[in-house]
Design a protein around this motif. Structure first.
Motif, PDB file in Angstrom:
ATOM      1  N   GLY A 110     124.538  28.041  54.680  1.00 16.78           N
ATOM      2  CA  GLY A 110     125.025  29.172  55.452  1.00 16.78           C
ATOM      3  C   GLY A 110     124.772  28.983  56.933  1.00 16.78           C
ATOM      4  N   GLY A 111     125.325  29.892  57.697  1.00 15.75           N
ATOM      5  CA  GLY A 111     125.191  29.800  59.137  1.00 15.75           C
ATOM      6  C   GLY A 111     126.248  28.889  59.738  1.00 15.75           C
ATOM      7  N   TYR A 112     126.408  28.976  61.039  1.00 16.03           N
ATOM      8  CA  TYR A 112     127.370  28.139  61.749  1.00 16.03           C
ATOM      9  C   TYR A 112     126.792  27.819  63.120  1.00 16.03           C
ATOM     10  CZ  TYR A 112     131.885  26.099  62.803  1.00 16.03           C
ATOM     11  OH  TYR A 112     132.889  25.200  63.077  1.00 16.03           O
ATOM     12  N   LEU A 113     126.763  26.520  63.438  1.00 14.50           N
ATOM     13  CA  LEU A 113     126.141  26.063  64.677  1.00 14.50           C
ATOM     14  C   LEU A 113     127.200  25.596  65.662  1.00 14.50           C
ATOM     15  CD1 LEU A 113     123.637  25.138  66.349  1.00 14.50           C
ATOM     16  CD2 LEU A 113     123.781  22.956  65.117  1.00 14.50           C
ATOM     17  N   GLY A 144     119.796  17.366  82.971  1.00 14.12           N
ATOM     18  CA  GLY A 144     120.614  17.607  81.800  1.00 14.12           C
ATOM     19  C   GLY A 144     120.277  18.945  81.182  1.00 14.12           C
ATOM     20  N   VAL A 145     121.276  19.579  80.595  1.00 15.05           N
ATOM     21  CA  VAL A 145     121.109  20.868  79.925  1.00 15.05           C
ATOM     22  C   VAL A 145     121.713  20.768  78.530  1.00 15.05           C
ATOM     23  CG1 VAL A 145     121.759  23.311  79.916  1.00 15.05           C
ATOM     24  CG2 VAL A 145     121.146  22.191  82.068  1.00 15.05           C
ATOM     25  N   ALA A 146     121.023  21.326  77.547  1.00 13.01           N
ATOM     26  CA  ALA A 146     121.555  21.424  76.196  1.00 13.01           C
ATOM     27  C   ALA A 146     121.417  22.867  75.732  1.00 13.01           C
ATOM     28  CB  ALA A 146     120.814  20.486  75.241  1.00 13.01           C
ATOM     29  N   VAL A 147     122.477  23.388  75.109  1.00 13.92           N
ATOM     30  CA  VAL A 147     122.460  24.769  74.628  1.00 13.92           C
ATOM     31  C   VAL A 147     122.958  24.785  73.187  1.00 13.92           C
ATOM     32  CG1 VAL A 147     122.840  25.704  76.939  1.00 13.92           C
ATOM     33  CG2 VAL A 147     124.810  25.269  75.449  1.00 13.92           C
ATOM     34  N   ALA A 148     122.543  25.803  72.444  1.00  9.57           N
ATOM     35  CA  ALA A 148     122.966  25.914  71.051  1.00  9.57           C
ATOM     36  C   ALA A 148     122.950  27.366  70.613  1.00  9.57           C
ATOM     37  CB  ALA A 148     122.060  25.091  70.133  1.00  9.57           C
ATOM     38  N   ALA A 149     123.842  27.669  69.652  1.00 11.85           N
ATOM     39  CA  ALA A 149     123.894  29.002  69.057  1.00 11.85           C
ATOM     40  C   ALA A 149     124.173  28.861  67.572  1.00 11.85           C
ATOM     41  CB  ALA A 149     124.980  29.849  69.716  1.00 11.85           C
ATOM     42  N   ASP A 150     123.246  29.340  66.748  1.00 10.05           N
ATOM     43  CA  ASP A 150     123.482  29.458  65.317  1.00 10.05           C
ATOM     44  C   ASP A 150     123.849  30.915  65.072  1.00 10.05           C
ATOM     45  OD1 ASP A 150     123.424  29.719  62.565  1.00 10.05           O
ATOM     46  OD2 ASP A 150     121.792  28.289  62.310  1.00 10.05           O
ATOM     47  N   VAL A 151     125.137  31.134  64.807  1.00  9.02           N
ATOM     48  CA  VAL A 151     125.656  32.502  64.796  1.00  9.02           C
ATOM     49  C   VAL A 151     125.854  33.049  63.388  1.00  9.02           C
ATOM     50  CG1 VAL A 151     126.711  32.355  67.060  1.00  9.02           C
ATOM     51  CG2 VAL A 151     128.022  31.605  65.058  1.00  9.02           C
ATOM     52  N   GLY A 152     125.126  32.505  62.425  1.00  8.42           N
ATOM     53  CA  GLY A 152     125.209  33.018  61.065  1.00  8.42           C
ATOM     54  C   GLY A 152     126.597  32.841  60.495  1.00  8.42           C
ATOM     55  N   GLU A 153     127.178  33.914  60.010  1.00 11.82           N
ATOM     56  CA  GLU A 153     128.527  33.853  59.442  1.00 11.82           C
ATOM     57  C   GLU A 153     129.606  34.060  60.493  1.00 11.82           C
ATOM     58  OE1 GLU A 153     128.773  32.834  56.298  1.00 11.82           O
ATOM     59  OE2 GLU A 153     126.592  32.728  56.462  1.00 11.82           O
ATOM     60  N   GLY A 154     129.226  34.051  61.762  1.00 10.08           N
ATOM     61  CA  GLY A 154     130.183  34.346  62.823  1.00 10.08           C
ATOM     62  C   GLY A 154     131.278  33.311  62.998  1.00 10.08           C
ATOM     63  N   GLY A 155     130.973  32.026  62.732  1.00 13.13           N
ATOM     64  CA  GLY A 155     131.988  30.994  62.827  1.00 13.13           C
ATOM     65  C   GLY A 155     132.164  30.432  64.229  1.00 13.13           C
ATOM     66  N   TYR A 156     133.142  29.536  64.337  1.00 11.78           N
ATOM     67  CA  TYR A 156     133.351  28.761  65.555  1.00 11.78           C
ATOM     68  C   TYR A 156     133.623  29.634  66.776  1.00 11.78           C
ATOM     69  CZ  TYR A 156     135.720  25.584  68.814  1.00 11.78           C
ATOM     70  OH  TYR A 156     136.115  24.893  69.933  1.00 11.78           O
ATOM     71  N   GLU A 157     134.544  30.579  66.656  1.00  7.08           N
ATOM     72  CA  GLU A 157     134.932  31.373  67.821  1.00  7.08           C
ATOM     73  C   GLU A 157     133.761  32.184  68.368  1.00  7.08           C
ATOM     74  OE1 GLU A 157     136.643  31.242  64.996  1.00  7.08           O
ATOM     75  OE2 GLU A 157     138.516  30.259  65.620  1.00  7.08           O
ATOM     76  N   VAL A 158     132.987  32.774  67.473  1.00  5.24           N
ATOM     77  CA  VAL A 158     131.811  33.531  67.911  1.00  5.24           C
ATOM     78  C   VAL A 158     130.814  32.596  68.578  1.00  5.24           C
ATOM     79  CG1 VAL A 158     129.841  34.915  67.148  1.00  5.24           C
ATOM     80  CG2 VAL A 158     132.106  35.325  66.174  1.00  5.24           C
ATOM     81  N   GLY A 159     130.612  31.417  67.981  1.00  8.94           N
ATOM     82  CA  GLY A 159     129.690  30.451  68.572  1.00  8.94           C
ATOM     83  C   GLY A 159     130.100  30.013  69.960  1.00  8.94           C
ATOM     84  N   VAL A 160     131.387  29.760  70.147  1.00  5.29           N
ATOM     85  CA  VAL A 160     131.881  29.367  71.469  1.00  5.29           C
ATOM     86  C   VAL A 160     131.673  30.501  72.471  1.00  5.29           C
ATOM     87  CG1 VAL A 160     133.967  28.832  72.801  1.00  5.29           C
ATOM     88  CG2 VAL A 160     133.504  27.630  70.656  1.00  5.29           C
ATOM     89  N   ASP A 161     131.913  31.734  72.053  1.00  2.00           N
ATOM     90  CA  ASP A 161     131.675  32.869  72.947  1.00  2.00           C
ATOM     91  C   ASP A 161     130.216  32.928  73.384  1.00  2.00           C
ATOM     92  OD1 ASP A 161     134.298  33.690  72.867  1.00  2.00           O
ATOM     93  OD2 ASP A 161     133.972  35.263  71.364  1.00  2.00           O
TER      94      ASP A 161
END
Length: 223
Positions: free
Chosen positions: A174-177, A189-206
């Motif tokens: 489960g989850g989406y990274l 350098g900068v690295a960022v990440a979002a694990d948005v649960g069931e939100g999916g790609y579009e939510v993660g990009v937002d």
């Protein structure tokens, strides 16, 4: 400074778990947020492309598709052309950029995904890699491609004009990274990440777009 940045990041109240790491050459990375490490997904295509170009086995068209379009078939071709030592050759590029910890995955852990994409890459180590990347031999062509991603991949820090590469995909249970790294100056350098649960790609990009805004406004503005 770290406490103030942590409080500022927490104030964003974003969905899921997020993380940010900032690294400069010769200094320990700053790590912020709950999310600290996980699957590399397509961010690993950057050292893969450099390794393939360095080995003389990659065509310009393969590099272009792998980086600007994040094309999995092209990346698989680069990997196959490197042969048995592919994982070690990609790992060598990561080491050259200053990340001494990350181990490139050589096994196909999930049948539907690339072996290299399942490499575990922490945000701190990825930010360290990004900071050192401009100094890596044979990296300049790939860096140019990272500055010219196709329009549908130009989100987050890429949308702000930085050389960047994103990666995304579902977790095993489960989850989406959605994650991204960028070179924001010659040595940072900068690295960022979002694990948005069931939100999916579009939510993660937002969420990554919001993190990119925050990085520019709260971190880079201090420099």
């Amino acid at each position: 400074m770290n406490h103030a940045l942590e409080a500022s990041l927490d104030a964003l109240t974003l969905p899921g778990k997020v993380g940010v790491a900032i690294a400069s050459i010769g200094a320990e990375p700053i790590s912020l947020g709950e999310w600290t490490a996980g699957v590399a997904w397509s961010t690993i295509k950057v050292p893969l492309a450099i390794a393939a170009w360095r080995a003389g086995s990659a065509s310009p068209d393969q590099l272009f598709a792998t980086i600007t379009q994040s094309d999995n078939a092209a990346a698989e071709q680069l990997w196959a052309q490197l042969g048995e030592p592919a994982a070690q050759l990609v790992q060598s590029v990561i080491r050259d950029a200053g990340d001494e910890a990350t181990v490139v995955e050589s096994r196909r852990l999930r049948a539907e995904y690339t072996p290299f994409g399942q490499t575990r890459w922490s945000l701190a180590d990825q930010a360290r890699f990004a900071a050192g990347l401009p100094q890596v031999p044979d990296a300049s062509r790939v860096l140019d491609l990272m500055r010219n991603l196709s329009s549908d991949h130009r989100w987050g820090l890429a949308a702000k004009g930085y050389a960047a590469k994103g990666g995304w995909g579902p977790g095993i249970t489960g989850g989406y990274l959605v994650r991204q790294f960028a070179i924001v100056s010659g040595t940072v350098g900068v690295a960022v990440a979002a694990d948005v649960g069931e939100g999916g790609y579009e939510v993660g990009v937002d969420v990554v777009n919001t993190l990119a805004d925050w990085v520019v406004d709260e971190v880079l503005a201090e420099d």
